[in-house]
Design a protein around this motif. Structure first.
Motif, PDB file in Angstrom:
ATOM      1  N   THR A  38       0.116   5.781  11.300  1.00  0.00           N
ATOM      2  CA  THR A  38      -0.056   4.400  10.822  1.00  0.00           C
ATOM      3  C   THR A  38      -1.136   3.708  11.641  1.00  0.00           C
ATOM      4  N   HIS A  96       0.825  -1.210   0.000  1.00  0.00           N
ATOM      5  CA  HIS A  96       0.000   0.000   0.000  1.00  0.00           C
ATOM      6  C   HIS A  96       0.867   1.271   0.000  1.00  0.00           C
ATOM      7  N   ASP A 120      -4.451   7.318   0.045  1.00  0.00           N
ATOM      8  CA  ASP A 120      -4.713   6.625   1.305  1.00  0.00           C
ATOM      9  C   ASP A 120      -6.209   6.406   1.527  1.00  0.00           C
ATOM     10  N   PHE A 126       1.165   3.439   2.372  1.00  0.00           N
ATOM     11  CA  PHE A 126       0.370   4.553   2.903  1.00  0.00           C
ATOM     12  C   PHE A 126       1.283   5.740   3.222  1.00  0.00           C
ATOM     13  N   ILE A 132      -4.602   4.568  10.613  1.00  0.00           N
ATOM     14  CA  ILE A 132      -5.055   3.856   9.416  1.00  0.00           C
ATOM     15  C   ILE A 132      -5.403   2.415   9.755  1.00  0.00           C
ATOM     16  N   SER A 158       3.176   1.078   5.362  1.00  0.00           N
ATOM     17  CA  SER A 158       3.056   2.515   5.606  1.00  0.00           C
ATOM     18  C   SER A 158       4.409   3.185   5.714  1.00  0.00           C
TER      19      SER A 158
END
Length: 170
Positions: free
Chosen positions: A63, A10, A32, A12, A66, A56
């Motif tokens: 973090t 990902h 995100d 992020f 999320i 992340s």
């Protein structure tokens, strides 16, 4: 537990990945939020997600914010960008489990961040991330990087049916 999902990379909070991988986002915040929404659109609270690394680039508080928003029981296999923080950092950030090394799933699938060497005589499949938009040919590797799957986690059945012919009814 409900269903089992897989996804990786990902990144992020990593604004440069948008250019590096030609991601279709204006900025990291849009990226995100879109990825969180796509995760929660398919993953329920009773499901399990194996995240195969590079989750992340944000600090622990951001973090954790999320991770708390993402549905499911979350198991992180540390990627190259995760390892500098250590296993405990990721547990403190909200992951339910964190593995420093590849793991074997259902006696047949090797789950790792980086692709593993698999010769053509091996019956196993390596489910991995790390190589983003690239893809290995053949049946021994399955890339779950977000770029290949519209930023959406894949079910175990989607992977199994793609790599093990004739297993759809199992």
């Amino acid at each position: 537990m409900g269903r089992t999902f897989f996804i990786s990379d990902h990144h992020f909070g990593h604004k440069h990945i948008i250019d590096f991988e030609s991601r279709p986002f204006a900025n990291a915040e849009e990226m995100d939020e879109t990825m969180i929404a796509k995760w929660n659109a398919v993953v329920g609270e009773g499901d399990k997600v194996f995240h195969l690394g590079d989750f992340s680039f944000l600090n622990r508080d951001r973090t954790q914010a999320i991770v708390e928003r993402l549905n499911g029981y979350k198991h992180l296999i540390l990627g190259n960008h995760d390892r500098g923080r250590g296993r405990q950092w990721w547990l403190d950030a909200g992951f339910d489990e964190a593995s420093e090394h590849p793991i074997i799933y259902k006696d047949f699938f090797f789950l790792s961040h980086e692709p593993m060497y698999m010769n053509r005589h091996m019956p196993y499949v390596n489910v991995h991330g790390h190589i983003h938009g690239q893809k290995y040919e053949g049946v021994h590797h399955f890339n779950v990087c977000v770029e290949h799957w519209d930023y959406t986690p894949l079910t175990f059945e989607q992977i199994r049916d793609a790599v093990v012919p004739g297993e759809e009814q199992a």
